[in-house]
Design a protein around this motif. Structure first.
Motif, mmCIF file in Angstrom:
data_model
loop_
_atom_site.group_PDB
_atom_site.id
_atom_site.type_symbol
_atom_site.label_atom_id
_atom_site.label_comp_id
_atom_site.label_asym_id
_atom_site.label_seq_id
_atom_site.Cartn_x
_atom_site.Cartn_y
_atom_site.Cartn_z
ATOM 1 N N GLU A 79 0.825 -1.209 0.000
ATOM 2 C CA GLU A 79 0.000 0.000 0.000
ATOM 3 C C GLU A 79 0.859 1.259 0.000
ATOM 4 O O GLU A 79 0.493 2.262 -0.619
ATOM 5 C CB GLU A 79 -0.939 -0.016 1.210
ATOM 6 N N ALA A 80 2.005 1.226 0.674
ATOM 7 C CA ALA A 80 2.910 2.379 0.661
ATOM 8 C C ALA A 80 3.449 2.625 -0.741
ATOM 9 O O ALA A 80 3.590 3.776 -1.168
ATOM 10 C CB ALA A 80 4.055 2.154 1.647
ATOM 11 N N LEU A 81 3.741 1.550 -1.473
ATOM 12 C CA LEU A 81 4.185 1.702 -2.861
ATOM 13 C C LEU A 81 3.071 2.264 -3.732
ATOM 14 O O LEU A 81 3.296 3.156 -4.560
ATOM 15 C CB LEU A 81 4.638 0.346 -3.422
ATOM 16 N N GLY A 115 -1.025 -3.584 15.131
ATOM 17 C CA GLY A 115 -1.043 -2.195 14.703
ATOM 18 C C GLY A 115 0.352 -1.600 14.605
ATOM 19 O O GLY A 115 0.663 -0.857 13.673
ATOM 20 N N GLY A 116 1.199 -1.950 15.555
ATOM 21 C CA GLY A 116 2.569 -1.445 15.540
ATOM 22 C C GLY A 116 3.360 -1.962 14.361
ATOM 23 O O GLY A 116 4.159 -1.231 13.756
ATOM 24 N N LEU A 117 3.131 -3.235 14.016
ATOM 25 C CA LEU A 117 3.820 -3.812 12.863
ATOM 26 C C LEU A 117 3.369 -3.138 11.568
ATOM 27 O O LEU A 117 4.194 -2.806 10.704
ATOM 28 C CB LEU A 117 3.557 -5.317 12.785
ATOM 29 N N VAL A 118 2.066 -2.947 11.421
ATOM 30 C CA VAL A 118 1.545 -2.291 10.216
ATOM 31 C C VAL A 118 2.179 -0.917 10.048
ATOM 32 O O VAL A 118 2.646 -0.546 8.965
ATOM 33 C CB VAL A 118 0.011 -2.176 10.277
ATOM 34 N N ARG A 119 2.221 -0.144 11.130
ATOM 35 C CA ARG A 119 2.793 1.201 11.060
ATOM 36 C C ARG A 119 4.285 1.151 10.742
ATOM 37 O O ARG A 119 4.794 1.946 9.936
ATOM 38 C CB ARG A 119 2.550 1.950 12.370
ATOM 39 N N ALA A 120 4.988 0.223 11.355
ATOM 40 C CA ALA A 120 6.438 0.147 11.156
ATOM 41 C C ALA A 120 6.794 -0.243 9.729
ATOM 42 O O ALA A 120 7.671 0.370 9.111
ATOM 43 C CB ALA A 120 7.044 -0.851 12.147
ATOM 44 N N TYR A 121 6.117 -1.246 9.187
ATOM 45 C CA TYR A 121 6.429 -1.678 7.819
ATOM 46 C C TYR A 121 6.014 -0.614 6.795
ATOM 47 O O TYR A 121 6.714 -0.375 5.811
ATOM 48 C CB TYR A 121 5.765 -3.019 7.516
ATOM 49 N N SER A 122 4.877 0.020 7.036
ATOM 50 C CA SER A 122 4.437 1.075 6.136
ATOM 51 C C SER A 122 5.407 2.258 6.164
ATOM 52 O O SER A 122 5.811 2.770 5.109
ATOM 53 C CB SER A 122 3.035 1.541 6.526
ATOM 54 N N GLU A 123 5.780 2.684 7.354
ATOM 55 C CA GLU A 123 6.699 3.819 7.479
ATOM 56 C C GLU A 123 8.074 3.491 6.913
ATOM 57 O O GLU A 123 8.739 4.356 6.341
ATOM 58 C CB GLU A 123 6.822 4.243 8.943
ATOM 59 N N SER A 124 8.503 2.243 7.069
ATOM 60 C CA SER A 124 9.815 1.846 6.544
ATOM 61 C C SER A 124 9.885 2.074 5.039
ATOM 62 O O SER A 124 10.860 2.625 4.517
ATOM 63 C CB SER A 124 10.091 0.375 6.857
ATOM 64 N N VAL A 125 8.839 1.661 4.332
ATOM 65 C CA VAL A 125 8.820 1.831 2.882
ATOM 66 C C VAL A 125 8.613 3.293 2.505
ATOM 67 O O VAL A 125 9.297 3.828 1.622
ATOM 68 C CB VAL A 125 7.727 0.949 2.252
ATOM 69 N N SER A 126 7.685 3.975 3.174
ATOM 70 C CA SER A 126 7.402 5.372 2.842
ATOM 71 C C SER A 126 8.627 6.259 3.043
ATOM 72 O O SER A 126 8.932 7.117 2.203
ATOM 73 C CB SER A 126 6.248 5.899 3.696
ATOM 74 N N SER A 127 9.345 6.061 4.148
ATOM 75 C CA SER A 127 10.524 6.892 4.411
ATOM 76 C C SER A 127 11.650 6.569 3.442
ATOM 77 O O SER A 127 12.448 7.451 3.083
ATOM 78 C CB SER A 127 10.990 6.710 5.853
ATOM 79 N N SER A 128 11.719 5.328 2.965
ATOM 80 C CA SER A 128 12.720 4.971 1.963
ATOM 81 C C SER A 128 12.404 5.624 0.620
ATOM 82 O O SER A 128 13.287 6.134 -0.066
ATOM 83 C CB SER A 128 12.791 3.452 1.795
ATOM 84 N N LEU A 129 11.122 5.623 0.252
ATOM 85 C CA LEU A 129 10.719 6.251 -0.999
ATOM 86 C C LEU A 129 10.972 7.751 -0.986
ATOM 87 O O LEU A 129 11.235 8.362 -2.028
ATOM 88 C CB LEU A 129 9.237 5.987 -1.263
#
Length: 221
Positions: A79-81, A115-129
């Motif tokens: 979803e972040a992509l 919830g914490g995992l969802v936020r962490a994985y989403s933020e990891s990709v978003s901040s990389s992009l």
């Protein structure tokens, strides 16, 4: 995403390390190769979660939780992509594609919850992009212009300065073929021919060379 070195970014959440790697990929085999490479490199990590999007219409979309609770890793990454706009607006051609994201997680000993995992994985990709070099990819008409070797550099500079996308030169015994790309539009092509005539005193002509997907750095648009 631009072709070139992988983008790497690390996020730490409650002592867990989330190492994100982004790579430009052209097909599923290349995406799965990245996952395999990172499994070997980070062999002692607990999870190697992944997501990738392929094709001009983003017709291929895959994600993998790799042992994390279902829906807490791969899907948020995907979803972040899908949400990342490359700067061209809310049309399919302006959305991110041909990219694979892998997030390697080292567990830090503190449970994050779903919830914490969802936020962490989403933020990891978003901040990389956010730090990744992105390009706009368009289907464009290709042309070459044959000029004397001594005139090629000046012509290429003039065309680039006028806003044309240059695709590289090839060299023959007597001439240089200067390559350029533009929208497949008769008025655009006619204007380019007029510009070329003014730069070469009418001596050079545009020669069609097919069509292809061409990358343009977003900063140049």
């Amino acid at each position: 995403m631009a072709a070139g070195p992988d983008v790497r970014h690390e996020l730490v959440v409650k002592k867990s390390r989330f190492i994100t790697v982004l790579r430009r990929v052209e097909d599923e085999s290349a995406a799965r190769l990245l996952v395999a490479e990172l499994r070997r490199e980070f062999y002692d990590a607990r999870h190697h979660c992944s997501a990738f999007v392929l094709g001009p219409g983003r017709g291929v979309q895959r994600s993998n939780d790799d042992g994390e609770p279902s829906g807490t890793a791969g899907l948020p990454m995907l979803e972040a992509l899908l949400k990342r706009d490359t700067g061209g607006g809310a049309v399919p051609e302006a959305m991110l594609s041909d990219v694979c994201a892998v997030v390697v997680r080292y567990f830090g000993g503190i449970l994050l919850g779903a919830g914490g995992l969802v936020r962490a994985y989403s933020e990891s990709v978003s901040s990389s992009l956010a730090v990744a070099p992105l390009v706009r990819r368009d289907r464009m008409q290709l042309f070459t212009v044959a000029v004397a070797h001594g005139d090629a550099g000046r012509l290429e500079h003039e065309l680039r300065s006028a806003g044309y996308t240059m695709t590289g030169n090839s060299y023959g015994a007597a001439t240089t073929l200067v390559g350029l790309a533009m929208a497949d539009d008769s008025s655009v092509i006619a204007a380019a021919q007029d510009k070329l005539a003014s730069l070469t005193a009418g001596r050079a002509m545009l020669v069609p060379a097919g069509t292809d997907w061409v990358d343009t750095p977003l900063a140049a648009r």
